[in-house]
Design a protein around this motif. Sequence first.
Motif, PDB file in Angstrom:
ATOM      1  N   ARG A  90       0.619  -1.362   0.080  1.00 23.33           N
ATOM      2  CA  ARG A  90       0.045   0.033   0.032  1.00 23.33           C
ATOM      3  C   ARG A  90       0.845   1.347   0.076  1.00 23.33           C
ATOM      4  O   ARG A  90       0.506   2.178  -0.745  1.00 23.33           O
ATOM      5  N   GLU A  91       2.026   1.363   0.818  1.00 25.27           N
ATOM      6  CA  GLU A  91       2.688   2.352   0.703  1.00 25.27           C
ATOM      7  C   GLU A  91       3.382   2.699  -0.565  1.00 25.27           C
ATOM      8  O   GLU A  91       3.346   3.973  -0.860  1.00 25.27           O
ATOM      9  N   ILE A  92       3.710   1.588  -1.151  1.00 30.19           N
ATOM     10  CA  ILE A  92       4.355   1.793  -2.421  1.00 30.19           C
ATOM     11  C   ILE A  92       3.262   2.424  -3.747  1.00 30.19           C
ATOM     12  O   ILE A  92       3.404   3.407  -4.483  1.00 30.19           O
ATOM     13  N   GLU A  93       2.026   1.711  -3.469  1.00 30.75           N
ATOM     14  CA  GLU A  93       1.101   2.114  -4.519  1.00 30.75           C
ATOM     15  C   GLU A  93       0.452   3.550  -4.044  1.00 30.75           C
ATOM     16  O   GLU A  93       0.504   4.404  -5.308  1.00 30.75           O
ATOM     17  N   ASP A  94       0.459   4.070  -2.897  1.00 31.40           N
ATOM     18  CA  ASP A  94       0.228   5.677  -2.643  1.00 31.40           C
ATOM     19  C   ASP A  94       1.219   6.434  -3.428  1.00 31.40           C
ATOM     20  O   ASP A  94       0.640   7.523  -3.971  1.00 31.40           O
ATOM     21  N   LEU A  95       2.388   6.134  -3.167  1.00 33.89           N
ATOM     22  CA  LEU A  95       3.131   6.866  -3.888  1.00 33.89           C
ATOM     23  C   LEU A  95       3.304   6.727  -5.422  1.00 33.89           C
ATOM     24  O   LEU A  95       3.597   7.875  -6.250  1.00 33.89           O
ATOM     25  N   LEU A  96       3.151   5.634  -6.087  1.00 33.27           N
ATOM     26  CA  LEU A  96       3.182   5.715  -7.431  1.00 33.27           C
ATOM     27  C   LEU A  96       1.913   6.278  -8.188  1.00 33.27           C
ATOM     28  O   LEU A  96       1.943   6.857  -9.187  1.00 33.27           O
ATOM     29  N   TYR A  97       0.768   6.653  -7.213  1.00 32.85           N
ATOM     30  CA  TYR A  97      -0.555   6.867  -7.807  1.00 32.85           C
ATOM     31  C   TYR A  97      -0.192   8.607  -8.014  1.00 32.85           C
ATOM     32  O   TYR A  97      -0.856   9.092  -8.841  1.00 32.85           O
ATOM     33  N   GLU A  98       0.920   8.962  -7.454  1.00 31.74           N
ATOM     34  CA  GLU A  98       1.202  10.417  -7.597  1.00 31.74           C
ATOM     35  C   GLU A  98       2.145  10.699  -8.878  1.00 31.74           C
ATOM     36  O   GLU A  98       2.338  11.870  -9.161  1.00 31.74           O
ATOM     37  N   HIS A  99       2.418   9.629  -9.579  1.00 33.57           N
ATOM     38  CA  HIS A  99       3.266   9.879 -10.937  1.00 33.57           C
ATOM     39  C   HIS A  99       2.397  10.207 -12.014  1.00 33.57           C
ATOM     40  O   HIS A  99       1.293   9.700 -12.126  1.00 33.57           O
ATOM     41  N   PRO A 100       2.599  11.396 -12.829  1.00 37.20           N
ATOM     42  CA  PRO A 100       1.656  11.840 -13.804  1.00 37.20           C
ATOM     43  C   PRO A 100       1.220  10.841 -15.069  1.00 37.20           C
ATOM     44  O   PRO A 100       0.350  10.971 -15.631  1.00 37.20           O
ATOM     45  N   SER A 101       2.131   9.869 -14.999  1.00 44.05           N
ATOM     46  CA  SER A 101       2.065   8.730 -16.159  1.00 44.05           C
ATOM     47  C   SER A 101       1.155   7.718 -15.593  1.00 44.05           C
ATOM     48  O   SER A 101       0.942   6.657 -16.414  1.00 44.05           O
ATOM     49  N   VAL A 102       0.718   7.399 -14.285  1.00 44.34           N
ATOM     50  CA  VAL A 102       0.340   6.343 -13.544  1.00 44.34           C
ATOM     51  C   VAL A 102      -1.353   6.577 -13.609  1.00 44.34           C
ATOM     52  O   VAL A 102      -1.801   7.557 -12.888  1.00 44.34           O
ATOM     53  N   HIS A 103      -2.177   5.777 -14.129  1.00 43.34           N
ATOM     54  CA  HIS A 103      -3.585   6.008 -13.913  1.00 43.34           C
ATOM     55  C   HIS A 103      -3.921   5.066 -12.698  1.00 43.34           C
ATOM     56  O   HIS A 103      -4.897   5.572 -12.159  1.00 43.34           O
ATOM     57  N   GLU A 104      -3.730   3.843 -12.885  1.00 48.01           N
ATOM     58  CA  GLU A 104      -3.909   2.750 -11.915  1.00 48.01           C
ATOM     59  C   GLU A 104      -2.927   1.951 -11.562  1.00 48.01           C
ATOM     60  O   GLU A 104      -1.882   1.894 -12.447  1.00 48.01           O
TER      61      GLU A 104
END
Length: 548
Positions: A457-471
């Motif tokens: 979950r910690e990694i997912e939360d941070l990756l969501y903030e990448h502008p190229s990541v939708h899900e």
Amino acid sequence: MATSEAVRGIVPTFRLPADQVARYRAAGYWRDASLPGYLARCAERFPDRRAVVDGDRVRTFGQLWEEARSVAGALRDLGLRRGEVVGFQLPNWIEALPVHFGTLLAGGVANPIPPILREREVGFILRQTGARFLVGPESFRRFDFSDMYRRLADEAPALEHVALARTADPDDPRSLDRWLRAPAPPAADLLPLAGRGDEAAIVLYTSGTTADPKGAVHTHDGFACGVRHIGELFGLNENDRLFNPSPITHTTGLTVALTLPVLTGCSVVLQDVWEPEGAFDAITRDRSTFMIFATPFLAALTDIAEARDVTLDHVRAIACGGADVPESLAGRARSRLGEIVRIYGATEANATTCGSPWDPADKKRGTEGTWIHPTVGRVVAVGTDDPVPNGTVGEIQWQAPQMCQGYLDAGLNAAAFTDDGYFRTGDLGVLDAEGFLTVRGRIKDIINRGGEKISAREIEDLLYEHPSVHEVAVTPMPDPVLGEKICAWVVPVPGAPLSLTDVTAHLSGYGLARQKLPERLELVDELPRTASGKIQKFVLRDRLGGRR
């Protein structure tokens, strides 16, 4: 064909401590009421008020009550016995309401089955429930359900009666219309037959984020209590208009589309196949005021509102749950769709925590809110039932009057419930000093990399903030040396480039430890989900040969 002696009545399999039961009854949380009795009350108070809309089909409360009585009479004529299961695998169609309430009115137990399930899963459910009655579509989304039900006859030998909704031939002897148009017995003859109070009302199967669904047994008082608390929390009344794209065979849809209207007198618009543009138009046209659904629905509606440059000022609140809600998405949605709060629950209890529109922004968007009174919750050390201090991550446990009363397979109860009546959720979370809960993923979402436990979950939360990541979803992948390494599954923003180097550089920019950086990136068109929007991580793990 089942003999009368073989017919099995469904009963609750888990009982709360007697003193807790006494408190729930004394406080009025459990009212010895019957779920179809609430529909009867609405039909008496405002028979001509619109209750549900499904495309061009509309039913008033009076019409629904008439059809529910017709279904109940048909079931009784076919020999339905008290406590017997009636399965229904209906999409978000208007027919689901009279089938659901008619089953309960006849003294049966409703078993909603998601339409996405197929022969293997449906056969398992029918065998476990011993259902003799099944209602489903003749066909839906280009799948022939009637043919599947014929094949299931050998796998579920108890199954005797199948009724099909929206048959091509109105004279088909299996047509559900025959039940809906049957003579409606007087309410005075049926209401005494209906289940009530702490009798079983609904068998609801877990939605499949693991490979082993479990049938949770809900009572009349328990399910009504949970829905009532949601209505009170958001101040819902007969003037509210709900929109529901969530499957009515899932706890969210069962709450919003089938139960909130009869408890509050509000109306609901159904959408049977998720189509974002059509959903947005329906919400706008009906001036919907309240919704509960999962993150994918919220994201799609937010994108449309931004593209059209419109704000829906008639929406009072959207409660979003079932999957993580990134703070950036919640902020965007708030500016276009109304107040956004997070809600947390499970098949075993439709809602246990929720944010409030009056909470501070960081709590409203960054946590699952506080316990919905009278739910009592705690966070315990994983593998124990010992509470941990606030600020410490552990397993979330709760007890509540809306909690299911055990599983159909009673052998599952000992592992799921504590001796003092708490449900072991399998979710990781942390409570802060003010009582706000933040879910940190599933215990099985912990990746064991060389003995170090890492939160997906910690990694997912941070990756969501990448502008190229939708899900995004993060899972373990097997490794012969470390046991497990980290794989990131990403649905990229259309046309946006993304590489593993981009991902690790983004995460490193947050100061994330090197051992938490993914070693593999899988770009996919979509993530496998349950009908309610939860990501099926076991499917992703299996693709890597990492079944666990």
